[in-house]
Design an enzyme around this catalytic site. Sequence first.
Site, PDB file in Angstrom:
ATOM      1  N   HIS A 137       0.809  -1.218   0.000  1.00 40.12           N
ATOM      2  CA  HIS A 137       0.000   0.000   0.000  1.00 40.12           C
ATOM      3  C   HIS A 137       0.842   1.268   0.000  1.00 40.12           C
ATOM      4  O   HIS A 137       0.321   2.352  -0.247  1.00 40.12           O
ATOM      5  CB  HIS A 137      -0.973   0.001   1.183  1.00 40.12           C
ATOM      6  CG  HIS A 137      -0.337   0.226   2.518  1.00 40.12           C
ATOM      7  ND1 HIS A 137      -0.030  -0.787   3.390  1.00 40.12           N
ATOM      8  CD2 HIS A 137       0.036   1.372   3.149  1.00 40.12           C
ATOM      9  CE1 HIS A 137       0.490  -0.287   4.495  1.00 40.12           C
ATOM     10  NE2 HIS A 137       0.544   1.019   4.372  1.00 40.12           N
ATOM     11  N   ASP A 167       0.182  -7.644   1.278  1.00 37.35           N
ATOM     12  CA  ASP A 167       0.598  -6.252   1.481  1.00 37.35           C
ATOM     13  C   ASP A 167       2.112  -6.101   1.429  1.00 37.35           C
ATOM     14  O   ASP A 167       2.716  -5.393   2.246  1.00 37.35           O
ATOM     15  CB  ASP A 167       0.063  -5.711   2.812  1.00 37.35           C
ATOM     16  CG  ASP A 167       0.133  -4.191   2.891  1.00 37.35           C
ATOM     17  OD1 ASP A 167       0.169  -3.544   1.825  1.00 37.35           O
ATOM     18  OD2 ASP A 167       0.187  -3.647   4.009  1.00 37.35           O
ATOM     19  N   SER A 245       5.005   2.340   7.858  1.00 37.00           N
ATOM     20  CA  SER A 245       4.670   1.201   7.005  1.00 37.00           C
ATOM     21  C   SER A 245       5.836   0.832   6.090  1.00 37.00           C
ATOM     22  O   SER A 245       6.379   1.684   5.386  1.00 37.00           O
ATOM     23  CB  SER A 245       3.440   1.520   6.156  1.00 37.00           C
ATOM     24  OG  SER A 245       2.274   1.491   6.941  1.00 37.00           O
TER      25      SER A 245
END
Length: 401
Positions: A137, A167, A245
Amino acid sequence: MRFSQMSRSIRQLSTHIVAIFMGVMLTFTSLRVLPSAAEPGPNPVTESSTILAQKPSSAVIGSHSFVTAAVNRVGSAVVRIDTERTITRRNDPMMEDPFFRRFFGDSFPQQSPTEQLRGLGSGFILDKSGVILTNAHVVDKADKVTVRLKDGRTFEGKVKGIDEVTDLAVVKIDAGKDLPVAPLGSSDHVEVGDWAIAVGNPLGFDNTVTLGIVSTLKRSSAQVGISDKRLDFIQTDAAINPGNSGGPLLNGLGEVIGINTAIRADAMGIGFAIPIDKAKAIASQLQRDGKVAHPYLGVQMVTLTPELAKQNNNDPNSMFAIPEVKGVLVMRVVPNSPAATAGIRRGDVILQIENKAITSAEQLQGVVEESTLGQALQVKIQRGNQTQMLSIRTAELKDLS
């Protein structure tokens, strides 16, 4: 009288002699004490006290912690990833109407047909050639990816592969062949209570470190609330915020045990990381093929227990009766999916796959994920009061949307 004066003189002389003697002794003693004060000799009590006072600070506490050593070991391999994406917006439909154009003319506010969206994330270098691992993402649908190293150098990043199901994404930069590499550990060896050190760029603050412990292991994506993923996360109380992230989660030795992922904006004090052992296997496929093929059956399901089934059956408003057994209840069958082709129906309870008892939705998902594409899985179901065997041939999961 003369004798008396002589006696007095003798006493005075004696007093003077004693005084002189005492003065000489005091002076001699002082001369011996002063040098010893200037150059003290060994003192067992004082020396022991000094050693005891120095040892804790130098040998036990130290000037740096294990966190410092861990971060120093991997810090230069952690990168910042900036992304840009251009989206096109439709103009207001009224502006396409000639009446409104004549009425408002040039004074009618115009909308920009395009808009620039910017994103921020983290990653870490897997290989000296410039292979970087991050979250899907972070770079998904990005038109431009810029990678900035800790030393300030920036490079254009090329997305080599993305897997939305786990992911994970792989990005490549051309920066020579002598880049720092993050040491990888094993998530299989992680235990609850182990140290967890998150490194990255949360909220745009570069090179940030947060410390916590591993709260639990194998927290399924379904439990976390993201049904479109197939993951068992490492849960930690180390702060993981947007921008973290894709950055590494380290153990106390400075080895990467997971990839931080900010998947829940409402996760107060709880962070999640993708286990590094899972990520290593996915990263290899992404580098080789640019994608990962995931098998699927095509059912939406929930874990069923006899207690839940009984509660449903006692409800007069229940739409249908459920077998009071332990297994996985099929809530919906995706049209044209392998499950639909095999004859699976809503309300069926999956009891076994390949002669292995199935007791939870997470377990079933794991079994399917570990199967191969096109494999015919022998599935035992209960429908009403009867059980039967079905053969379901897995297919590739194409589109999450």
